[in-house]
Design a protein around this motif. Structure first.
Motif, short mmCIF file in Angstrom:
data_model
loop_
_atom_site.label_atom_id
_atom_site.label_comp_id
_atom_site.label_asym_id
_atom_site.label_seq_id
_atom_site.Cartn_x
_atom_site.Cartn_y
_atom_site.Cartn_z
N ALA A 93 -11.29 -0.30 17.14
CA ALA A 93 -12.54 0.17 16.56
C ALA A 93 -13.07 -0.83 15.55
CB ALA A 93 -12.33 1.53 15.90
N ILE A 146 -16.58 -2.65 15.75
CA ILE A 146 -17.54 -2.55 14.65
C ILE A 146 -17.95 -3.95 14.18
CG2 ILE A 146 -17.77 -1.90 12.23
CD1 ILE A 146 -16.02 0.58 12.97
N ARG A 189 -23.41 3.18 13.40
CA ARG A 189 -22.58 3.36 14.59
C ARG A 189 -21.84 4.69 14.47
NH1 ARG A 189 -23.52 -0.47 18.51
NH2 ARG A 189 -21.85 0.73 19.43
N LEU A 247 -18.47 5.15 16.67
CA LEU A 247 -17.31 4.39 16.23
C LEU A 247 -16.81 4.88 14.89
CD1 LEU A 247 -18.29 0.77 17.30
CD2 LEU A 247 -16.27 2.05 18.01
N CYS A 255 -14.73 7.84 15.47
CA CYS A 255 -13.42 7.48 16.01
C CYS A 255 -12.50 6.99 14.90
CB CYS A 255 -13.56 6.38 17.07
SG CYS A 255 -14.27 7.01 18.59
N LEU A 289 -15.28 -0.03 23.77
CA LEU A 289 -15.43 1.39 23.44
C LEU A 289 -14.41 2.22 24.21
CD1 LEU A 289 -19.31 1.68 23.34
CD2 LEU A 289 -17.71 1.38 21.47
N VAL A 332 -11.14 2.26 22.44
CA VAL A 332 -11.18 3.11 21.24
C VAL A 332 -11.13 4.59 21.64
CG1 VAL A 332 -12.49 3.72 19.21
CG2 VAL A 332 -12.46 1.37 20.00
#
Lengths: 545, 509, 121
Positions: free
Chosen positions: B364, B368, B387, B390, B393, B475, B478
């Motif tokens: 993640a 990012i 975001r 994210l 998460c 993604l 994650v």
């Protein structure tokens, strides 16, 4: 007592989680978003209520899932004690859902989607706590509650709110992740020594625990203290109460439903679970922990009342009143006497109705006039007659006036305390009752019988304020229109009850205060007394009235 | 059918990636992206084989493969038992998933693919080998591959981090080798099972009396523990880790944090329980004290250092120091006088859980950084607005790390705590419980930044590399980590059942 | 005391070499010398293995027609040392590559200088 497998306890928890998703997805349309909240609230209450007749007949609705750790299922059980809390929280959420809409729109708050989503999620967690069937499950929802209420406390995104949020997280995780987990592990270990571990709640206490603590009482004592204080953090029992006053920086619906009802009562409810369903009253008495817990509660009751006297910010004064009143519940349970337990548990709904009314009043005042400090409220009764009237009634109930909700429960606790031969704790209640009058009456007095021009000095709150930090509740909102609270130039205008505020807020206030009166006049008619009697019968033994 | 296949599977699992490592270099000149595809096919195949092997071991019994047909104690043996198969599966599956991250996120190139496969081969070797010296060789293969992968980022700081890791890692491996030499002196054998039997007085040495109270054996344990502790990055020999994790390319950090220290800790479990066995610790309680103390100190100091960091990847790296401290403390608890099954289960489950959570957080952080350029706690301000997915998460994984249920982090912590209580090591128990608050210290700091800093007072992050370079693959990694973290959180009971055979075997004979 | 040392002379040599190597690794600011220190440590361990393979009166463990029956040194440690040497060479090679990159990047081989530069970044 019969157990029935049912999805209903799960549905109660899930319905507002589903609502969280819907709230987030409809963030562009506020009307749709808020109607999800209301629908979830009504639906949740309906499902809870649908289980009520069954529970009254002795049925326990159970839902089980995968073994989360060996010998422990993730399980939800709708038993009488759980129903008491679930019924209360879900019923009051309906009012709060309307009130919150009015409040948030009245102030044109930011991040409303996050607010409503977190609010719905915290109700899910509260229901999970109510119906949790064992210590692990209740821990799971207890932690979830800590997390989802954090955004609500830090909602304002000001430094003050962030600090309050940090403090909140630190305290609740001290209670949950540290103490509660430790207590759970200890109980698991203690019951494992003799047989397969069992940490499921049993009315009257876990039987294996009795044998384990016969051998060596100290681990059991430490486990009890860890669990009691772990839940005590959310119930704001001193010395772990400090987060609650700071958390008042949150929007008022949060302070109302969560920090007077759902979150804090989950703590008191947890203590009740630990005393009644984990250790059982006999074992608690054998371990000598009843005096310790009652002592903590009584100290909190008296000290918090004194602190409340000095608070000039209305929400902070209410917060300390909450700290004090929550310990009534803990005290009632800790006295272990059937009558006292009855009173303590009955104080859960009683306090909830009254304190929610008080907070809603404080919030309505804030939205309408941006006034937070009691010293600015002289004559505000003219501006908001209905609100302040409701405030006066609820405050009287808090002090334990007969014919109001608070009287019945206090009466039982005092009688129970004397019955149990612990009159000193009953004495603490009487002292606190006097102090309740002392800190609520000035508010009512100043609102109705004073004007901004002519009001008496208030030595207790105004003396030597300098060393104390002056908190503005609701953070920066006071600056919205450059108006810093207090009466406008020329004094409060007089308004009729019909126009003093939006009915999104007035409606809930009016209904809640009516509820508080009904609980006081006809306690037998409201469902709570029967339910509490049923709990006490199962866990302590018959009530001899 | 499955049985005969399972006989061969350990050798395939170790040999396949090492063989395949040659091909990206050979064929990379012809097709530029062939390396990635070779890696994918290899790791996918490995995942499948590991799954079949795990199933076979779970249903039947442990599989012993004698390399080249030479029987132990002379020959080298690969062992797939109830412990090693799960790590083998973890390695193969993680290696596959991380490939998704590298497809767009890089690093790319034929050299990268080769070294990547070499790393996987080395890790797989550590997991499956039943030979102490062979373990050293695989530790070094893993090490060399890891150093090279860190240096794959063409920045001088990356080279510095790689060299630092190389020097400390090699010293650690050398210490381990000294310990092995001592054991060889004492028993004349290198096969784990045989050394274990010899230490007990039997085995190929067949001395007749247990050797546990020999100074030589105690020194051997001290050296082996010191060496593996270095590889695990326990305080105070952790100093390579923050540099290595923060300077490596993002995808490499994911695999390093998920697997490299994890597998070193697995080796520690293996040596502690399979080779030295609880009987050794009964005679040498000081060893238990030492392990527990180092673990506890590491858990405390790592958390405090994590709170002090300003760069995200360094912060998460120090968090690893703390979490491995907990794992090692749990290993120590399990060696204590009161057999603590839960402590050992906790160590194993927390190892696997930590791999998933940490891998996910680093993935993640990488995503990012790729999309917003934010690499410091400061730059994470108001990330939830930029975001939201994210950020959510990171929040879930962060809370999992704190030990909030339902999450694999809670399960691991629960077992470790329970083990400490069960063995009545109250100090460890207190530290495990307090570690909740310590972890919360740095997790909450990050969450507050992401969610409760208004955009206007947030410093606008400088996009240094990439721009909006976040890919589906990133993604996916994650989201998969988040899903696994939460779902496994409901399965604490079944997870315990999976490792229970190994625990019963080593703790109760 | 002296006898005890003399009996185990080779082990003491190993220990001293190991100490010198570790000291160099830790104390020298020069990266190349650090790597040499690591090499010294490794060599010490190789010597340890060779030493413990020694058998009084044994011949080299090379299997030939006449030596099969006689005493010979243990072959296993030799195999180990051979393997470990290969590993050591690989590590050293990689270390030198990294040092070259560092020299290009920082224009220094001294760790303290490099750390200074990184701090100023």
């Amino acid at each position: 007592m019969s157990e029935v497998d049912s999805l209903r306890p799960l549905a109660v928890v899930l319905i507002s989680l589903v609502a969280v998703g819907l709230i987030i997805t409809s963030h562009r349309r506020p009307n749709v978003r808020e109607s999800w909240s209301v629908l979830a609230a009504v639906g949740k209450f309906a499902i809870v209520a649908s289980m009520l007749p069954g529970v009254r007949d002795g049925t326990v609705y159970v839902w089980r899932f995968e073994t989360i750790v060996p010998h422990v299922d993730l399980s939800l059980r709708a038993d009488p004690l759980g129903m008491l809390f679930a019924l209360l929280a879900s019923f009051l959420w309906i009012f709060t859902a309307f009130y919150a809409t009015g409040y948030m729109r009245g102030l044109d708050e930011h991040a409303q989607t996050r607010f409503f989503a977190a609010f719905a999620a915290s109700l899910s967690a509260a229901m999970g706590i109510a119906f949790a069937g064992n210590l692990i499950t209740i821990f799971l929802f207890y932690e979830m509650l800590s997390i989802v209420t954090y955004p609500l406390v830090a909602h304002d995104e000001t430094d003050e709110a962030r600090i309050a949020g940090r403090k909140y997280l630190a305290y609740t995780f001290l209670g949950g992740g540290v103490l509660l987990l430790a207590g759970t592990a200890l109980v698991y270990w203690l019951t494992m020594v003799h047989a397969d571990p069992s940490i499921a709640f049993q009315a009257g206490g876990i039987t294996e625990l009795v044998a384990a603590s016969d051998a060596d009482p100290w681990p059991a004592r430490i486990a009890f203290l860890a669990l009691a204080i772990g839940f005590g953090v959310k119930a704001a029992v001193m010395p772990v109460h400090a987060w609650l006053a700071d958390a008042m920086v949150a929007p008022t619906p949060v302070s109302g439903l969560l920090h007077a009802v759902a979150v804090v009562k989950s703590g008191a409810f947890g203590v009740a679970r630990v005393v009644l369903d984990v250790f059982g009253v006999d074992l608690v008495a054998d371990l000598g922990m009843d005096v310790v817990l009652a002592g903590m509660a009584a100290t909190t009751i008296v000290l918090a009342s004194f602190i409340a006297l000095r608070k000039n910010n209305l929400k902070r004064r209410l917060a300390y009143s909450t700290v004090s009143q929550l310990s009534y519940i803990v005290l009632g349970v800790a006295l272990l006497n059937p009558l006292a337990v009855l009173g303590g548990l009955l104080h859960m709904p009683a306090h909830a109705f009254m304190k929610l009314t008080l907070f809603f009043c404080a919030g309505a005042i804030h939205v309408e006039t941006h006034t937070d400090d009691i010293s600015d409220m002289a004559g505000i009764g003219r501006r908001m007659p209905l609100t302040m009237g409701a405030f006066a009634v609820a405050a009287a109930g808090m002090a334990g006036m007969p014919l109001l909700a608070g009287f019945v429960s206090k009466f039982y606790i005092v009688t129970g305390g004397i019955d149990a031969g612990m009159a000193i704790f009953a004495g603490a209640l009487i002292v606190s009752g006097v102090l309740n009058v002392a800190y609520f009456w000035p508010v009512v007095y100043t609102a109705f019988f004073e004007t901004p021009e002519r009001h008496d000095p208030k030595p207790i709150v105004e003396h030597d304020r300098a060393p104390f930090r002056h908190f503005v509740s609701d953070g920066g909102d006071a600056h919205h229109d450059g108006h810093h609270g207090g009466p406008p130039p020329g004094g409060w205008e007089a308004r009729s009850p019909l126009t003093e505020s939006t009915w999104f807020m007035l409606g809930p206030i009016a209904l809640l205060v009516t509820g508080a009166v009904i609980l006081g006049i006809l306690p037998g008619e409201a469902v709570f007394l029967d339910l509490v009697e049923q709990i006490v019968e199962g866990a302590v033994g018959g009530v001899d009235r | 059918m499955i049985d005969s296949f399972a006989e061969l599977a350990p050798a395939i699992l170790v040999g396949l990636p090492i063989l395949a490592a040659a091909f990206p270099l050979l064929l990379g000149r012809l097709w530029t992206r062939i390396g990635w595809w070779i890696s994918l096919v290899t790791t996918l195949a490995m995942t499948g084989i590991a799954a079949v092997l795990a199933y076979s071991v779970h249903v039947n019994d442990a599989v012993h493969h004698h390399l080249g047909g030479f029987a132990p104690p002379i020959g080298i043996e690969l062992v797939a038992d109830a412990l090693s198969v799960w790590f083998a599966f973890l390695i193969a599956a993680t290696a596959t998933v991380v490939l998704a991250y590298t497809y767009q996120g890089g690093p790319r190139g034929r050299a990268f693919s080769s070294v990547y496969l070499l790393l996987i081969g080395g890790l797989m070797g550590i997991a499956l080998t039943g030979d102490l010296f062979n373990l050293f060789v695989f530790l070094e293969i893993t090490g060399i591959a890891a150093y090279s992968l860190i240096a794959a980022r063409q920045h001088r700081d990356a080279a510095y981090a790689a060299l630092k890791y190389l020097i400390i890692g090699t010293v650690g491996a050398t210490l381990y080798l000294i310990g092995v030499a001592y054991l060889f002196m004492a028993t004349g054998s290198l096969n784990m099972v045989d050394v274990s039997a010899s230490l007990a007085g039997g085995g190929s040495a067949d001395i007749g009396v247990p050797l546990y109270d020999e100074m030589l054996v105690r020194a051997a344990f001290a050296f082996i523990f010191a060496g593996l502790a270095t590889k695990v990055a326990l305080f105070p020999v952790h100093s390579w880790q923050p540099d290595a994790y923060s300077e490596a390319p993002d995808a490499v950090t994911v695999i390093l944090s998920a697997l490299v220290s994890t597998v070193a800790a697995y080796a520690l479990i293996r040596v502690t329980f399979t080779v030295f066995t609880p009987a050794f610790f009964e005679v040498t309680p000081a060893a238990t004290t030492a392990i527990v103390t180092l673990g506890v100190v590491s858990a405390l100091v790592g958390s405090i250092l994590a709170v002090l960091q300003s760069r995200i990847k360094r912060m998460i790296a120090y968090s690893s120091v703390a979490q491995f401290g907990l794992v090692v403390a749990a290993i120590g608890v399990a060696t204590g006088p009161i057999p603590a099954e839960f402590a050992l289960a906790g160590a194993i489950i927390h190892l696997i859980g930590h791999a998933i959570m940490k891998g996910g957080i680093f993935a993640a952080a990488g995503a990012i950084a790729a999309s917003t350029g934010a690499r410091t706690v400061q730059e994470y301000a108001a990330l939830a607005r930029r975001r939201p997915g994210l950020a959510a998460c990171v929040a879930v994984l962060g809370f999992a790390l704190v030990g909030v249920p339902p999450s694999i982090g809670f399960i691991g912590k629960w077992y470790i705590a329970l083990g400490a209580v069960e063995s009545e090591m109250w100090l460890v128990a207190v530290v495990v419980f307090i570690s909740t608050l310590l972890t919360l210290g740095y997790v909450a700091r990050l969450l507050e930044r992401m969610y409760f800093i208004l955009p206007e007072d947030a410093p606008s992050a400088v996009v240094t590399d990439g721009g909006d370079g976040v890919s589906i693959g990133m993604l996916l990694v994650v989201v998969l980590a988040v899903a696994l973290t939460v779902v496994l959180g409901f399965l604490g009971g079944p997870l315990f059942e999976l490792v229970d055979p190994y625990i019963q075997e080593v703790l109760h004979g | 005391m002296i006898e005890a040392v003399a009996d185990r002379l080779l082990y003491f040599v190993v220990a001293v070499l190991l100490g010198i190597g570790l000291y160099m690794t830790v104390a020298s600011p020069n990266l190349v010398k650090k790597v040499i220190g690591v090499n010294l440590m490794q060599t010490a361990v190789f010597l340890l293995f060779v030493t413990l393979a020694f058998v009084e009166g044994g011949s080299a463990p090379v299997v030939s027609q006449e030596a099969v029956a006689g005493r010979h040194a243990s072959p296993l440690p030799h195999v180990i040392v051979l393997t470990a040497i290969v590993v050591g060479v690989a590590v050293t090679a990689l270390a030198l590559v990294l040092i070259i990159r560092l020299y290009v990047g920082f224009e220094s081989l001294r760790e303290d200088v490099i750390q200074e530069v990184r701090r100023n970044d």
